[in-house]
Design an enzyme around this catalytic site. Sequence first.
Site, PDB file in Angstrom:
ATOM      1  N   LYS A  48      -5.058   7.448  -3.315  1.00  0.00           N
ATOM      2  CA  LYS A  48      -5.813   8.459  -3.104  1.00  0.00           C
ATOM      3  C   LYS A  48      -6.935   8.694  -4.225  1.00  0.00           C
ATOM      4  O   LYS A  48      -7.585   9.467  -4.002  1.00  0.00           O
ATOM      5  CB  LYS A  48      -4.726   9.615  -2.809  1.00  0.00           C
ATOM      6  CG  LYS A  48      -3.881   9.516  -1.704  1.00  0.00           C
ATOM      7  CD  LYS A  48      -4.574   9.674  -0.208  1.00  0.00           C
ATOM      8  CE  LYS A  48      -3.895   9.676   1.111  1.00  0.00           C
ATOM      9  NZ  LYS A  48      -4.548   9.955   1.916  1.00  0.00           N
TER      10      LYS A  48
HETATM   11  N1  PMP Z   1       1.647   6.428   1.884  1.00  0.00           N
HETATM   12  C1  PMP Z   1       1.608   7.543   1.251  1.00  0.00           C
HETATM   13  C2  PMP Z   1       2.558   7.316  -0.010  1.00  0.00           C
HETATM   14  C3  PMP Z   1       0.550   8.392   1.109  1.00  0.00           C
HETATM   15  O1  PMP Z   1       0.794   9.645   0.353  1.00  0.00           O
HETATM   16  C4  PMP Z   1      -0.394   8.313   2.164  1.00  0.00           C
HETATM   17  C5  PMP Z   1      -1.371   9.543   2.386  1.00  0.00           C
HETATM   18  N2  PMP Z   1      -0.741  10.625   3.047  1.00  0.00           N
HETATM   19  C6  PMP Z   1      -0.242   7.114   3.172  1.00  0.00           C
HETATM   20  C7  PMP Z   1       0.568   6.334   2.733  1.00  0.00           C
HETATM   21  C8  PMP Z   1      -1.284   7.136   4.166  1.00  0.00           C
HETATM   22  O2  PMP Z   1      -2.611   6.956   3.903  1.00  0.00           O
HETATM   23  P1  PMP Z   1      -3.817   7.644   4.701  1.00  0.00           P
HETATM   24  O3  PMP Z   1      -3.476   9.103   4.666  1.00  0.00           O
HETATM   25  O4  PMP Z   1      -4.895   7.154   4.297  1.00  0.00           O
HETATM   26  O5  PMP Z   1      -3.438   7.253   5.978  1.00  0.00           O
END
Ligand code: PMP
Length: 344
Positions: A48
Amino acid sequence: MAHKINAYNNVLELIGNTPLVKLNKITKGFAGNFFAKVEAFNPGHSSKDRIAMYIIEEAERKGILTEGSTIIETTSGNTGFSIAMVSIIKGYDCILAVSSKSSTDKINMLRSMGATVYVCPAHVSADDPRSYYEVAKRLHEETEGSIYINQYFNELNIEAHYVSTGPEIWEQTNGHITHLVACSGTGGTISGTAKYLKEQNPDIKVIGVDAYGSVLKKYHETGKFDAKEVYPYRIEGLGKNLIPGATEFELIDEFIKVTDSESAHTAREIAQTEGIFAGYTSGAAIQAIKQLNERGEFGADDNVVVIFPDHGSRYMSKIYSDQWMEDQGFLDTEPVEKTQEIQY
Ligand code: PMP
């Protein structure tokens, strides 16, 4: 004259260019080669960081953000941490509305990084005024000079991975990647990475990982939102109770569903076999790979890249706590006696 010192100017310069690490034991006996893109190497310990930095800098380029502006977001924790980190370096205020499903560790961490945190109930519908979406929207309206990142519906979330994660994986595999396996929450990671990779080679297969209790897989297959698919589950950051606008479903070939228990056990197995202390969704992604392997998805020469989104330290009071595992009913074996009685 100032001496030349080999130092980064601040932690933001460390975002991206995360390593690809070969998996040697957890995929032993599987056809194909498996590589983890370990996003915990980002300074905020998750993927992120990429979107926080990219979205905030885009807003700066457009002149939307000015000194002392407030940045507002809804988050399962990781995005919040990254936004808080970027805000500190760049001098913005950060307000976060988070789900009560987020771990206490994550909430404490966000507060430690200077964010103002609102904890909102997890199991209410998205349009409920108590939901973290509605709380964030209201705070945005009430706070003058604020911006709302809105990662679930922000195209820039996809773009951040299109310009960084995708090209990095393409270069690291010298274009020999055959499969991408990635958890889908907002869908930004999988969509942006897949978009770049499929532009280079449309034959690359993209597999999304979804949770039981989330609507993504069913929506991908039917094009319809099915409320019956929605029920509470434990994995944080994976799956959704709404259709995220930041997911380009046509770029995803297939979704695999995983359970809370198996994902938790698999995350623990990653630590014990590969020495990579990863988060809950990394366990989910490997759990999906196990299912794909069982059905014979991979060939001997395939190169499978799996995204490990964050670091295990964020789950100390959850999947890495025996007590928590037992409380969830995830431990089917008898607990090991911690102390042994000594007979004299
Ligand atoms: N794994 C974790 C620990 C996350 O915090 C997130 C984000 N919500 C994701 C996977 C998925 O990533 P994305 O939001 O880019 O689909």
